[in-house]
Design an enzyme around this catalytic site. Structure first.
Site, PDB file in Angstrom:
ATOM      1  N   TYR A 142       0.907  -1.124  -0.059  1.00 54.66           N
ATOM      2  CA  TYR A 142       0.127  -0.017   0.051  1.00 54.66           C
ATOM      3  C   TYR A 142       0.947   1.416   0.141  1.00 54.66           C
ATOM      4  O   TYR A 142       1.784   1.465   0.610  1.00 54.66           O
ATOM      5  CB  TYR A 142      -0.948  -0.047   1.362  1.00 54.66           C
ATOM      6  CG  TYR A 142      -1.668   1.215   1.101  1.00 54.66           C
ATOM      7  CD1 TYR A 142      -1.402   2.013   2.397  1.00 54.66           C
ATOM      8  CD2 TYR A 142      -2.708   1.302   0.596  1.00 54.66           C
ATOM      9  CE1 TYR A 142      -2.462   3.391   2.586  1.00 54.66           C
ATOM     10  CE2 TYR A 142      -3.502   2.541   0.833  1.00 54.66           C
ATOM     11  CZ  TYR A 142      -3.345   3.515   1.759  1.00 54.66           C
ATOM     12  OH  TYR A 142      -4.248   4.693   1.991  1.00 54.66           O
ATOM     13  N   ASP A 241       9.458   3.236  -1.080  1.00 56.94           N
ATOM     14  CA  ASP A 241       8.213   3.914  -0.285  1.00 56.94           C
ATOM     15  C   ASP A 241       8.609   3.507   1.259  1.00 56.94           C
ATOM     16  O   ASP A 241       8.378   2.471   1.833  1.00 56.94           O
ATOM     17  CB  ASP A 241       7.124   3.425  -0.536  1.00 56.94           C
ATOM     18  CG  ASP A 241       6.061   3.999   0.511  1.00 56.94           C
ATOM     19  OD1 ASP A 241       4.722   3.377   0.104  1.00 56.94           O
ATOM     20  OD2 ASP A 241       6.359   4.754   1.287  1.00 56.94           O
ATOM     21  N   LYS A 269       4.836   9.517   8.300  1.00 56.46           N
ATOM     22  CA  LYS A 269       4.746   8.962   9.840  1.00 56.46           C
ATOM     23  C   LYS A 269       5.967   9.244  10.606  1.00 56.46           C
ATOM     24  O   LYS A 269       5.942  10.701  11.060  1.00 56.46           O
ATOM     25  CB  LYS A 269       4.891   7.656   9.548  1.00 56.46           C
ATOM     26  CG  LYS A 269       3.556   6.905   8.698  1.00 56.46           C
ATOM     27  CD  LYS A 269       3.530   5.394   8.827  1.00 56.46           C
ATOM     28  CE  LYS A 269       2.516   4.904   7.873  1.00 56.46           C
ATOM     29  NZ  LYS A 269       1.200   4.688   8.435  1.00 56.46           N
TER      30      LYS A 269
END
Ligand code: KE4
Length: 429
Positions: A142, A241, A269
């Site tokens: 994802y 990523d 994050k």
């Protein structure tokens, strides 16, 4: 009704599904999501005043734990000087310099407000730089909810299981999704075959260097190495990523841990320390294609906003303390080893593993190494375990397809209490 249930019922009247992000809705584990009122260190308190040891940490950002005093103080101090300017500030330059120093593969970096913005921009940049349209991703990974990436994606799309089509989401035009090639994670041969067939049309390969959105899957050594070689050979951009793995799996992120150098990296994050911040960066030759320097447009009203930058700077400086990541990795390992030992003692088919400060728990005999193996795990057993742990005051990710996170605020006593709670649940059968 509990206060959580009341709030959930009220929320569903005005917010789709009662949540502002699908994974929060407890749809795969069942029951009412917990509405949190306060967090401190390793704990959160819900609307009914019940305390939980938190192993979600807002899905990764809270590597220092909830309400880290230094981070909160920095945000409060900066907020009093103005919330946003829509103009450059010195602190953004300081953060860019810090990121470039900590991530040797990045000559330049652009700050944005989320991981999705980072990956969406990196994909567009790779397409603009190469003049090619095709992108490669891996099933179960994802990368946020950008259209081109919502194809056989993980996280909330797996959790809700109604989104495993191709594309995963309604509203993604077929003639866009057709440019996204989806391969199997950890299948180096499959990647080589795809390049042999489509090599000169592939703009980029984007990968979670440690997969965390189909539960935790560790990369096979040859997988990342093959990816690097094939991208170099065919002139494709390799994008790591690192939104989840960045500064989470080690001080050098996953690229430092595995010694593979991507062309572009995306972050989120941890780099925002709990405030809205993402970043993408890489080789100068590629990054200079980004507006206003180059032809690839990318923008954001609140990009690099003072509060997120302040939180990011404090967090990144604190986690650079000597031994920080070693201690976090050791603590996370003690958690997974304790859980696996308890399950073994009680004869429960269960496994667990960790990479740095992130971990996975599985109701399978051994940790899965592929999307197919993850999908074969016992989801119902996880759901029962999830609720039993929730009742025991331990908050795990409300999905069998998510990774968990430990923070520096988790104590050895917290870990021991978590293992003891699991042991009692395993013993009860
Ligand atoms: P955000 O847009 O949610 O900040 O980042 C998207 C993203 C990109 N790349 C990776 C590897 C990610 O894990 C994420 C977001 N992760 C999910 C949790 N698995 C966020 C939780 C949510 O969707 O609410």
């Amino acid at each position: 009704m509990t206060r959580n249930e009341e709030l959930f019922s009220r929320a569903r009247k005005t917010i789709p599904g009662g949540v502002n992000s699908p994974v929060r809705a407890f749809r795969s584990v069942g029951g009412a999501p917990r509405f949190f009122a306060r967090g401190e260190g390793s704990r959160v308190w819900d609307a009914d005043g019940k305390a939980y040891l938190d192993y979600v940490g807002s899905w990764g950002p809270l590597i220092l734990g909830h309400a880290d005093p230094d981070t909160v103080a920095a945000v409060q101090r900066v907020a009093a000087l103005g919330l946003t300017f829509g103009a450059p500030t010195e602190a953004e330059v300081e953060l860019a310099e810090l990121l470039v120093a900590r991530v040797p593969s990045m000559d330049m970096v652009r700050l944005v407000s989320s991981g999705t913005e980072a990956t969406m921009s990196a994909i567009r940049l790779a397409r603009g730089f190469t003049g090619r349209d095709a992108i490669v991703k891996f099933e179960g990974c994802y990368h946020g909810h950008g259209d081109s990436l919502l194809v056989k994606a993980g996280s909330g799309l797996l959790t809700n299981l109604q989104y495993t089509g191709n594309p995963s989401s309604a509203g993604v035009p077929a003639d866009l999704a057709q440019h996204t090639l989806v391969l199997d994670y950890n299948d180096a041969q499959g990647l080589a075959d795809a390049f042999a067939k489509h090599g000169n049309t592939i703009a980029c390969v984007i990968v979670e260097p440690v997969a965390g959105n189909m539960n935790l899957i560790v990369p096979k050594p040859e997988f990342l190495a093959a990816m690097r070689d094939l991208c170099t050979q065919h002139g494709a951009v390799l994008i790591f990523d690192e939104v989840m793995t960045g500064f989470r799996v080690g001080p050098g992120s996953a690229q430092g841990l595995y010694g593979v150098t991507p062309d572009l990296s995306t972050f989120g994050k941890v780099v925002g320390g709990g405030m809205p911040l993402g970043a993408f960066g890489g080789r100068r030759q590629i990054m200079e294609q980004i507006a206003p320097l180059g032809p690839v447009y990318q923008a954001g009203t609140l990009s690099g906003n003072p509060l997120s930058v302040a939180a990011g700077l404090v967090t990144l400086k604190k986690i650079a303390a000597p031994g920080f990541h070693e201690a976090l990795a050791a603590k996370t390992r003690s958690l997974v080893d304790g859980l696996a030992a308890a399950a073994k003692r009680r004869g429960v088919k269960f496994s667990a593993q960790s990479v740095g400060g992130m971990f996975g728990v599985y109701f399978t005999a051994t940790p899965p190494t592929s999307y197919a193996e993850v999908m074969a795990s016992d989801k119902e057993a996880f759901n029962r375990f999830f609720h039993a742990m929730l009742d025991a005051g331990v908050y795990l990710a409300p999905s069998a397809f998510e990774a968990g996170f430990v923070s520096a605020a988790h104590t050895d006593a917290d870990i021991a209490a978590t293992v003891a709670a699991a042991d009692a649940i395993f013993a009860a059968g």
